[in-house]
Design a protein around this motif. Structure first.
Motif: not given
Length: 223
Positions: A38-50
């Motif tokens: 919804i905010n156009g910000n898909c990021q990778r986390t430290v757990q290697d998930k998005f």
């Protein structure tokens, strides 16, 4: 009574997310590309998930929780008071959280020796909190036993680090933890009076404190 929190008669006009989060495309939901969020910000986390991740300009969610006095409080009541807002996500077992609480609730400056990235310029923030010039909110996500927090935990935290300027909320169902996904504690973010993120971080205090203390300029050159 020696304490009181503000009231915001216009809080219903704040367009923040309701929690718990409703997926698939809201903040904190899994994603594979920016258009999924919804905010156009898909990021990778430290757990290697998005995950769809908060960013500056996003609105803090509509969080209602029990405070150290046993009252249920709407965090949006702290908005529109003409003050910037620091929101700390902390845990009862977290040593840096304890050091920070001891520093901000009194005259304990041992945090300067404890943390290598502490900047003496941050002392102005303690003064601003205690003078009521800014709002500092602590949200406890776990107690000393790594369990979900209850009223008893936030009461004990306030009793240990008393400061009637600082509301302490229990994230009993880990809604804020799920929304922000911090990977280090304390996790402190700076918001404007409209509950919009000025900076966003998933760990530490430096990003928020650097801006507020003047170590770094406000984003986009604002002040």
């Amino acid at each position: 009574l020696l304490w009181f929190w503000p009231y915001n008669p216009n809080k219903d006009k704040i367009k923040g997310a309701s929690i718990p989060t409703i997926c698939p495309n809201n903040i904190s939901c899994e994603c594979s590309e920016d258009s999924d969020c919804i905010n156009g910000n898909c990021q990778r986390t430290v757990q290697d998930k998005f995950y769809c991740t908060p960013k500056p300009g996003d609105v803090f969610p509509n969080f209602i929780a029990v405070d150290q006095y046993g009252e249920y409080v709407d965090i949006y009541d702290f908005a529109n008071q003409g003050k910037m807002i620091l929101i700390e996500v902390a845990a009862g077992w977290c040593s840096p959280c304890q050091k920070l609480a001891s520093w901000i609730s009194g005259d304990d400056d041992t945090i300067m020796e404890f943390h290598s990235r502490w900047n003496p310029e941050y002392n102005v923030i303690r003064n601003m909190v205690n003078k009521g010039e800014i709002t500092f909110i602590t949200i406890l996500i776990e107690n000393a036993l790594h369990e979900s927090t209850t009223y008893e935990d936030v009461f004990k935290w306030h009793e240990t680090y008393p400061n009637n300027k600082i509301p302490v909320f229990s994230d009993e169902y880990k809604d804020i933890h799920q929304w922000i996904k911090p990977y280090g504690y304390p996790c402190i973010n700076l918001l404007d009076e409209n509950m919009r993120f000025i900076s966003f971080s998933q760990r530490g205090w430096n990003d928020a404190f650097d801006i507020l203390s003047g170590v770094k300029p406000y984003p986009n050159g604002t002040d």
